[in-house]
Scaffold this active site. Sequence first.
Site, PDB file in Angstrom:
ATOM      1  N   THR A  97       0.894  -1.266  -0.028  1.00 54.80           N
ATOM      2  CA  THR A  97      -0.200   0.083  -0.056  1.00 54.80           C
ATOM      3  C   THR A  97       1.050   1.231   0.009  1.00 54.80           C
ATOM      4  OG1 THR A  97      -1.632  -1.098   1.315  1.00 54.80           O
ATOM      5  CG2 THR A  97      -1.715   1.174   1.212  1.00 54.80           C
ATOM      6  N   LYS A 173      -6.862   1.378  -3.532  1.00 52.96           N
ATOM      7  CA  LYS A 173      -6.615   1.005  -2.423  1.00 52.96           C
ATOM      8  C   LYS A 173      -6.670   1.882  -1.076  1.00 52.96           C
ATOM      9  CE  LYS A 173      -5.297  -1.964   0.702  1.00 52.96           C
ATOM     10  NZ  LYS A 173      -3.802  -2.338   0.948  1.00 52.96           N
ATOM     11  N   LYS A 241      -0.022   4.662   9.523  1.00 50.12           N
ATOM     12  CA  LYS A 241       0.233   5.067   8.089  1.00 50.12           C
ATOM     13  C   LYS A 241      -0.614   5.019   6.943  1.00 50.12           C
ATOM     14  CE  LYS A 241       1.847   1.246   5.897  1.00 50.12           C
ATOM     15  NZ  LYS A 241       0.994   1.180   4.522  1.00 50.12           N
TER      16      LYS A 241
END
EC number: 1.1.1.411
Length: 297
Positions: A97, A173, A241
């Site tokens: 990601t 995503k 994150k």
Amino acid sequence: MSRNIGVIGLGAMGFGVAQSLLRAGFNVHACDLRPEVLQRFADAGGVPCASPAELGSRCDVVLTLVVNAQQTEAVLFGANGAAAAMQPGKLVIASATVPPGFAEALGRRLAEQGLLMLDAPVSGGAARAASGEMTMMTSGPAEAYSLAEDVLAAIAGKVYRLGAAHGAGSKVKIINQLLAGVHIAAAAEAMALGLREGVDPDALYDVITHSAGNSWMFENRVPHILKGDYTPLSAVDIFVKDLGMVLDTARHSKFPLPLSAAAHQMFMMASTAGHGGEDDSAVIKIFPGIELPGKAE
């Protein structure tokens, strides 16, 4: 003759992907920093590699299943990186990601070395990775899909083709991660309120999972809370994150995301309190004045 496929990163998702590729009959090579994980991979029939470069020199397709953009950069272009060792015309499937802009730049850099790339983040969790039923959000040129077709069929139950431009898969995503993080935070808040109000947590879970307020994340993560087991499958710091990446993307477009910002602060609070390495359901630990279920001995 079976093709040689490489997997860089044998974490919760990467090990499952490697298992699925082995089951499909590929010659699977992998590298990971943990010797015990590489041994488990070898015991399953895989070929351990000492470095990404060694892996890249052996493989037709290399999948990067690492945590973030920095690790992707390191395993492809750092010391003993895979990209320089790969033959022109080979394929990188980049599945971390990462920010969409990073994915776009990565595709350009690999193309300069004569390599193809699919921007291909994944979702579905460790169990679906191990069973070959992940969801993949992919984008890239037609030639890359031609090289990847049998690999994708082995590891994914659903492959979305989102266009030829690198970065499109990563955009989808991070939107998925927006929803995932908000849903985990909301599930934690709901369970915390129930505990504060004296509602039996097992009964609350049963009711919600049979009611309109349910979500996949509620159904999947709340059992960790009920068992008092915060062994990480996806850690709190992953959502620090990922939701940070969501907010950075929106900030670049000057677009407000109030729910994402609130959820990000919840995960930040949990991480600051020392829970960053625990399962993401540990975000419930930020709420004061409640007694969480304990782990059974």
